[in-house]
Design a protein around this motif. Structure first.
Motif: not given
Length: 343
Positions: A134-141, A178-183, A211-221
């Motif tokens: 959330r601080s931006g330290e990791l860049g975009w996920l 969900r909690w970690l990403t806010g997505r 399972a392969l998950l796609r988030f609403d910002d196209d991050t994959l998990a």
């Protein structure tokens, strides 16, 4: 503060001991359909046992903790709300979506707080990874990799009422992602397999899933789970961004025997064997947080509505496993798109 506890099995007994160590908790009343078990635990801990739930509420409670069988959760939450008593309930809210929605609507219509037990939200590693992201330290996920691996399977009798591996086990990963990403997760593709005891297939379940998950910002998990991890109880999360990464659960007791000749960190001789060992500190912090909720000093850190969102992802994964097709999470939110019923 006087707290009631309903359900005195393994996790209930653990929570009872924890509650008695929380500052501000001055009394504990326990109840169980197995009244002898409740009485035995109360005697061991110096608490009081009630012969019935009605008797427990008559004691004048400031909060109640529910650790009873999953099938009773929704009824017991409604009962606590009827009594006007703040309630903590271990996940799941209910065995199915309609029962969960019923609790969500009831909780939202009133003012009595309800906290659902997703203890990973209180684990120091997950919190540190969330803060870094959330601080931006990791860049975009770009990628998340989550695993939940039990060392040994549960008893055969547990499987038919568990809800299945995605709903019972991986739902913790769905909630924490969900909690970690806010997505929000928008689509899933899931598979399951059985290579262990026959009672998983007999119970219409699987012992291993992915399972392969796609988030609403196209991050994959990716989310994986198994009931047969011989190395130990393994719960980890890899949070990978364009500028950095964080690895949750990579401590000395992580059950990760290396195949490499050299290793710069020392593995402990006693890797985690159970979820209660892995998340002991998180459970303590979680229940301490509930006492703040019950006292009216803090809002619920995990509402029934949030638990419902994780359940929708689990339902989508179960539907995908059964059909062999990708599933949009939006499709399980409507009656016509619900997951195939178990059994």
């Amino acid at each position: 503060m006087k707290i009631g506890l309903i359900g005195t099995g393994r996790i209930g007994a653990f929570h009872a001991r924890t509650l008695l160590s929380v500052p501000g908790v001055t009394g504990l009343v326990v109840a169980d359909v197995d009244t002898a078990r409740a009485a035995s635990l109360a005697e061991t801990l110096g608490a009081r046992s009630a012969a019935s739930i009605e008797e427990m509420y008559a004691d004048g409670l400031d909060g109640v903790v529910i650790t009873a069988a999953t099938s009773a959760h929704a009824t017991l939450i409604h009962q606590a709300l009827d009594a006007g008593v703040p309630v903590f309930c271990e996940k799941p809210v209910a065995p199915d979506v309609p029962g969960t929605i019923g609790v969500v609507e009831r909780a939202q219509a009133g003012s009595v707080p309800v906290q659902i037990g997703f203890q990973r939200r209180f684990d120091a590693g997950y919190r540190a990874a969330r803060a870094a992201l959330r601080s931006g330290e990791l860049g975009w996920l770009h990628t998340l990799r989550a695993c939940t691996s039990d060392r040994t399977p549960p008893p055969a009798g547990y499987i038919p009422t568990s809800g299945g591996l995605f709903r019972d086990c991986s739902i913790h990963d769905f909630d924490i992602l969900r909690w970690l990403t806010g997505r929000e997760v928008v689509s899933v593709y899931a598979q399951g397999a059985n290579r262990g005891a026959s009672f998983f297939a007999d119970g219409d379940d699987v012992d291993t899933c992915a399972a392969l998950l796609r988030f609403d910002d196209d991050t994959l998990a990716t989310v994986t789970a198994t009931r047969y991890n011989g190395a130990g109880h393994d719960v980890r999360l890899e949070v990978c961004g364009s500028e950095g990464a964080r690895f949750v659960g990579l401590d000395d007791r992580a059950p990760l025997p290396s195949a490499e000749a050299k290793l710069s960190w020392q593995r402990a001789a006693d890797p985690y064997a159970t979820f209660m060992e892995r998340f002991h500190a998180a459970y303590v912090t979680e229940l301490a947080a509930f006492t703040e909720v019950a006292a009216g000093r803090a809002p619920s850190p995990c509402s029934p509505a949030e638990a419902l969102e994780a359940l929708y992802v689990a339902e989508a994964c179960e539907h995908s496993r059964r059909t062999g097709e990708p599933v949009a999470v939006a499709d399980v939110r409507t009656p016509s798109g619900g997951a195939t019923p178990r059994g």
